[in-house]
Design a protein around this motif. Structure first.
Motif, PDB file in Angstrom:
ATOM      1  N   GLY A 268       0.820  -1.201   0.000  1.00  0.00           N
ATOM      2  CA  GLY A 268       0.000   0.000   0.000  1.00  0.00           C
ATOM      3  C   GLY A 268       0.855   1.252   0.000  1.00  0.00           C
ATOM      4  N   VAL A 269       0.224   2.371  -0.311  1.00  0.00           N
ATOM      5  CA  VAL A 269       0.901   3.658  -0.226  1.00  0.00           C
ATOM      6  C   VAL A 269      -0.135   4.669   0.274  1.00  0.00           C
ATOM      7  N   GLN A 270       0.313   5.563   1.150  1.00  0.00           N
ATOM      8  CA  GLN A 270      -0.594   6.606   1.642  1.00  0.00           C
ATOM      9  C   GLN A 270      -0.325   7.864   0.824  1.00  0.00           C
TER      10      GLN A 270
ATOM     11  N   HIS B 280      -3.615   0.663  -2.851  1.00  0.00           N
ATOM     12  CA  HIS B 280      -2.650  -0.339  -3.311  1.00  0.00           C
ATOM     13  C   HIS B 280      -1.798   0.325  -4.402  1.00  0.00           C
ATOM     14  N   ARG B 281      -0.483   0.087  -4.343  1.00  0.00           N
ATOM     15  CA  ARG B 281       0.401   0.712  -5.339  1.00  0.00           C
ATOM     16  C   ARG B 281      -0.004   0.345  -6.766  1.00  0.00           C
ATOM     17  N   ALA B 282      -0.398  -0.915  -6.957  1.00  0.00           N
ATOM     18  CA  ALA B 282      -0.778  -1.355  -8.303  1.00  0.00           C
ATOM     19  C   ALA B 282      -1.999  -0.574  -8.794  1.00  0.00           C
TER      20      ALA B 282
ATOM     21  N   ALA C  69      12.947  -1.220 -21.782  1.00  0.00           N
ATOM     22  CA  ALA C  69      13.848  -0.198 -22.350  1.00  0.00           C
ATOM     23  C   ALA C  69      14.700   0.384 -21.223  1.00  0.00           C
ATOM     24  N   GLN C  70      15.933  -0.069 -21.130  1.00  0.00           N
ATOM     25  CA  GLN C  70      16.809   0.389 -20.035  1.00  0.00           C
ATOM     26  C   GLN C  70      17.751   1.475 -20.536  1.00  0.00           C
ATOM     27  N   ALA C  71      17.663   2.645 -19.924  1.00  0.00           N
ATOM     28  CA  ALA C  71      18.570   3.734 -20.304  1.00  0.00           C
ATOM     29  C   ALA C  71      19.941   3.465 -19.703  1.00  0.00           C
TER      30      ALA C  71
ATOM     31  N   ALA D 257       5.552   9.031   5.110  1.00  0.00           N
ATOM     32  CA  ALA D 257       4.740   8.596   3.972  1.00  0.00           C
ATOM     33  C   ALA D 257       4.706   9.669   2.878  1.00  0.00           C
ATOM     34  N   GLN D 258       5.888  10.129   2.472  1.00  0.00           N
ATOM     35  CA  GLN D 258       5.939  11.245   1.522  1.00  0.00           C
ATOM     36  C   GLN D 258       6.758  10.981   0.246  1.00  0.00           C
ATOM     37  N   GLY D 259       7.493   9.848   0.154  1.00  0.00           N
ATOM     38  CA  GLY D 259       8.367   9.660  -1.014  1.00  0.00           C
ATOM     39  C   GLY D 259       7.607   9.727  -2.328  1.00  0.00           C
ATOM     40  N   ALA D 260       6.521   8.971  -2.417  1.00  0.00           N
ATOM     41  CA  ALA D 260       5.734   8.960  -3.653  1.00  0.00           C
ATOM     42  C   ALA D 260       5.034  10.308  -3.842  1.00  0.00           C
ATOM     43  N   VAL D 261       4.530  10.863  -2.737  1.00  0.00           N
ATOM     44  CA  VAL D 261       3.822  12.148  -2.819  1.00  0.00           C
ATOM     45  C   VAL D 261       4.769  13.245  -3.321  1.00  0.00           C
ATOM     46  N   GLN D 262       5.993  13.240  -2.806  1.00  0.00           N
ATOM     47  CA  GLN D 262       6.941  14.273  -3.248  1.00  0.00           C
ATOM     48  C   GLN D 262       7.334  14.073  -4.711  1.00  0.00           C
TER      49      GLN D 262
HETATM   50  C1  LIG Z   1       8.346   0.552   3.147  1.00  0.00           C
HETATM   51  C2  LIG Z   1       8.033   1.798   2.357  1.00  0.00           C
HETATM   52  C3  LIG Z   1       6.797   2.415   2.492  1.00  0.00           C
HETATM   53  C4  LIG Z   1       6.516   3.587   1.799  1.00  0.00           C
HETATM   54  N1  LIG Z   1       5.288   4.203   1.964  1.00  0.00           N
HETATM   55  C5  LIG Z   1       5.040   5.373   1.326  1.00  0.00           C
HETATM   56  C6  LIG Z   1       3.781   6.046   1.514  1.00  0.00           C
HETATM   57  O1  LIG Z   1       2.901   5.578   2.235  1.00  0.00           O
HETATM   58  N2  LIG Z   1       3.577   7.231   0.852  1.00  0.00           N
HETATM   59  C7  LIG Z   1       4.514   7.761   0.013  1.00  0.00           C
HETATM   60  O2  LIG Z   1       4.288   8.843  -0.554  1.00  0.00           O
HETATM   61  N3  LIG Z   1       5.704   7.129  -0.200  1.00  0.00           N
HETATM   62  C8  LIG Z   1       5.988   5.962   0.419  1.00  0.00           C
HETATM   63  N4  LIG Z   1       7.178   5.321   0.212  1.00  0.00           N
HETATM   64  C9  LIG Z   1       8.157   5.905  -0.747  1.00  0.00           C
HETATM   65  C10 LIG Z   1       7.805   5.581  -2.197  1.00  0.00           C
HETATM   66  O3  LIG Z   1       7.645   4.193  -2.357  1.00  0.00           O
HETATM   67  C11 LIG Z   1       8.909   6.049  -3.148  1.00  0.00           C
HETATM   68  O4  LIG Z   1       9.383   7.306  -2.762  1.00  0.00           O
HETATM   69  C12 LIG Z   1       8.350   6.165  -4.585  1.00  0.00           C
HETATM   70  O5  LIG Z   1       7.926   4.910  -5.035  1.00  0.00           O
HETATM   71  C13 LIG Z   1       9.422   6.744  -5.525  1.00  0.00           C
HETATM   72  O6  LIG Z   1       8.914   6.768  -6.833  1.00  0.00           O
HETATM   73  P1  LIG Z   1       9.881   6.999  -8.069  1.00  0.00           P
HETATM   74  O7  LIG Z   1       8.993   6.974  -9.278  1.00  0.00           O
HETATM   75  O8  LIG Z   1      10.744   8.179  -7.841  1.00  0.00           O
HETATM   76  O9  LIG Z   1      10.881   5.754  -8.075  1.00  0.00           O
HETATM   77  P2  LIG Z   1      10.600   4.201  -8.254  1.00  0.00           P
HETATM   78  O10 LIG Z   1       9.267   3.831  -7.730  1.00  0.00           O
HETATM   79  O11 LIG Z   1      11.790   3.499  -7.726  1.00  0.00           O
HETATM   80  O12 LIG Z   1      10.539   4.014  -9.839  1.00  0.00           O
HETATM   81  C14 LIG Z   1      11.698   4.034 -10.637  1.00  0.00           C
HETATM   82  C15 LIG Z   1      11.401   3.279 -11.927  1.00  0.00           C
HETATM   83  O13 LIG Z   1      12.526   3.440 -12.810  1.00  0.00           O
HETATM   84  C16 LIG Z   1      12.823   2.213 -13.420  1.00  0.00           C
HETATM   85  N5  LIG Z   1      14.241   2.286 -13.815  1.00  0.00           N
HETATM   86  C17 LIG Z   1      15.335   2.291 -12.993  1.00  0.00           C
HETATM   87  N6  LIG Z   1      16.470   2.413 -13.718  1.00  0.00           N
HETATM   88  C18 LIG Z   1      16.082   2.504 -15.020  1.00  0.00           C
HETATM   89  C19 LIG Z   1      16.806   2.662 -16.249  1.00  0.00           C
HETATM   90  N7  LIG Z   1      18.136   2.762 -16.271  1.00  0.00           N
HETATM   91  N8  LIG Z   1      16.105   2.716 -17.412  1.00  0.00           N
HETATM   92  C20 LIG Z   1      14.729   2.615 -17.405  1.00  0.00           C
HETATM   93  N9  LIG Z   1      14.020   2.450 -16.281  1.00  0.00           N
HETATM   94  C21 LIG Z   1      14.679   2.419 -15.092  1.00  0.00           C
HETATM   95  C22 LIG Z   1      12.501   1.185 -12.340  1.00  0.00           C
HETATM   96  O14 LIG Z   1      12.288  -0.105 -12.911  1.00  0.00           O
HETATM   97  C23 LIG Z   1      11.249   1.772 -11.719  1.00  0.00           C
HETATM   98  O15 LIG Z   1      10.069   1.359 -12.382  1.00  0.00           O
HETATM   99  C24 LIG Z   1       7.485   4.139   0.893  1.00  0.00           C
HETATM  100  C25 LIG Z   1       8.708   3.499   0.736  1.00  0.00           C
HETATM  101  C26 LIG Z   1       8.993   2.347   1.456  1.00  0.00           C
HETATM  102  C27 LIG Z   1      10.331   1.684   1.275  1.00  0.00           C
END
Ligand SMILES: Cc1cc2nc3c(=O)[nH]c(=O)nc-3n(C[C@H](O)[C@H](O)[C@H](O)COP(=O)(O)OP(=O)(O)OC[C@H]3O[C@@H](n4cnc5c(N)ncnc54)[C@H](O)[C@@H]3O)c2cc1C
Length: 405
Positions: free
Chosen positions: A43-45, A105-107, A129-131, A303-308
């Motif tokens: 889950g994510v908040q 749910h994250r999904a 597609a990996q950069a 609970a801010q990583g995704a929100v930020q």
């Molecule tokens: C236990 C836990 C609980 C959390 N709960 C919360 C919460 O409740 N609320 C909240 O806001 N945040 C929460 N977070 C934080 C949140 O999960 C992350 O901050 C957020 O998912 C970051 O998103 P992002 O898109 O920056 O990175 P990611 O989700 O890591 O996405 C990066 C994407 O890039 C892809 N990728 C990587 N390298 C390459 C490449 N070279 N080429 C192409 N693709 C690539 C990866 O496959 C991935 O899909 C939580 C974190 C943890 C660990």
């Protein structure tokens, strides 16, 4: 012709960036290394500051059926279950901060973002597609993929998570710092827990050297469990690494039966080491910019990583709105200036919260938690006020609303 952005990473930050840039008229291409766009079973908040942006992005209607609105955010003692603090959220969040506080749910969140992007810009996500690197060009950037393919754009956005390839190239290789904590996570159907279901709140259970968070997702049908425990000996990071149930039970031995019951009923328990990184000096380099965990990984204790990362995406689009190509480096520098203070504060408070949740001794617990309990009883409004700077942020509309005459 409209400018083009290549977004490296199809996580919550990357998909949000693609939507926001499309909304201001850019062409977008998302490169995701995984064979499909998906998210782990957790889950994510999303606090009101994130929900306001998801509303502006047109994503919220796509989440309505699956989200859960908690009655309150609570803090409880992990062993006794005694409530230290209860902050009402349902209705109160809209009233005070202008949007709902949701758990999802994250999904389901990623499915909503993907569906919205597909509507705005069909077929823009490239999976598998990996950069590998980028090269500056006279008026833009080229991105080289691992398979040798070269893509050109006016802007490359590194939304590639905590181990970002783009960040490493921009700022030099380094490793994020292991915080000495691991996180357990599990999802369990509420109906299996009977009288031992954790409350329908966002509940933080605190105690010596560890804390747990219980929330609800899938419209309330599943309990989401996160258990953060101090462990210096295990540093593997990865949402898909499984842990042993007896280890999770041992970590929470003697804690509230509602938590133990979730662990006992979990079909799978995943284990994840928690990393962070001190604030970076910059997130931008000519026609390349970072966002989300690539720019500022943080502990989950606010609970801010995704929100930020959603805020980053929106503010980046705000800064790029009406920007000509030769002004892109200036626009992304202003995005960094706009964001750095706020995310640095969120990183700092997240680390402080972790220390508050893990008080090591009884005297330290009494000293820290008694004022929290008292404030919640005597001046709950004041406690809510402490979140105004974060949840109450007002975001300018990204696009001018069309008049429905
Ligand atoms: C236990 C836990 C609980 C959390 N709960 C919360 C919460 O409740 N609320 C909240 O806001 N945040 C929460 N977070 C934080 C949140 O999960 C992350 O901050 C957020 O998912 C970051 O998103 P992002 O898109 O920056 O990175 P990611 O989700 O890591 O996405 C990066 C994407 O890039 C892809 N990728 C990587 N390298 C390459 C490449 N070279 N080429 C192409 N693709 C690539 C990866 O496959 C991935 O899909 C939580 C974190 C943890 C660990």
């Amino acid at each position: 012709m409209s400018p083009k952005a290549i977004i490296i990473g199809g996580g919550i930050g990357g998909l949000s960036a693609a939507i926001c840039l499309r909304m201001i008229g850019w062409q977008v291409q998302v490169l995701e290394q995984a064979p499909e766009i998906s998210e782990v079973g957790a889950g994510v908040q999303i606090s009101p500051n994130g929900v306001k942006i998801l509303e502006e992005m047109g994503v919220m209607p796509l989440l309505d059926a699956s989200l859960f609105e908690p009655d309150a955010i609570e803090i409880r003692m992990g062993i006794s279950g005694r409530k230290l603090l209860r902050l009402p959220m349902k209705d109160a969040a809209v009233h005070r901060w202008g949007a709902r506080y949701i758990q999802i749910h994250r999904a389901d969140l990623v499915a909503g973002l993907t569906a919205r992007l597909e509507k705005l810009a069909p077929d823009t996500v490239q999976v598998g597609a990996q950069a590998a690197s980028y090269t500056h060009q006279a008026h833009g950037v080229q991105v080289v993929l691992k398979d040798g393919t070269i893509e050109h754009a006016n802007l490359a956005i590194g939304a590639d998570g905590i181990h970002s390839t783009i960040r490493n190239q921009m700022l030099g290789p380094d490793a994020p710092h292991f915080t000495g904590n691991i996180a357990w996570r599990a999802l369990v159907p509420v109906e299996q827990l009977g009288n031992f279901a954790p409350p329908a709140t966002g509940c933080i259970w605190v105690g010596r050297g560890k804390h747990a968070v219980t929330t609800r997702v899938r419209a309330g049908a599943l309990v989401n469990f996160i258990g953060v425990v101090e462990h210096s000996d295990w540093k593997k990071e990865g949402w898909k690494t499984e842990g042993r149930k007896q280890d999770a039970l041992a970590d929470f031995m003697g804690w509230d039966q509602r938590l133990l019951s979730v662990i006992q009923h979990a079909e799978v328990l995943h284990k994840w080491a928690l990393f962070d990184r001190p604030p970076l000096p910059h997130w931008h380099d000519k026609h390349v910019v970072l966002l989300g965990d690539a720019a500022h990984p943080m502990l989950p204790s606010m609970a801010q990583g995704a929100v930020q990362s959603i805020e980053d995406a929106y503010m980046l689009a705000q800064c790029l709105k009406r920007t000509k190509n030769d002004r892109i480096p200036i626009a992304i520098a202003s995005y960094f200036d706009e964001r750095i203070k706020r995310v640095t504060k969120v990183q700092r408070v997240s680390a402080q919260n972790l220390r508050l949740f893990h008080k090591p001794s009884l005297p330290a617990q009494i000293l820290s938690y008694a004022p929290v309990w008292l404030a919640g009883k005597l001046a709950p409004g004041l406690v809510q006020k402490q979140n105004d700077w974060l949840y109450g942020k007002v975001f300018e509309p990204l696009t001018t609303p069309k008049l429905n005459l």
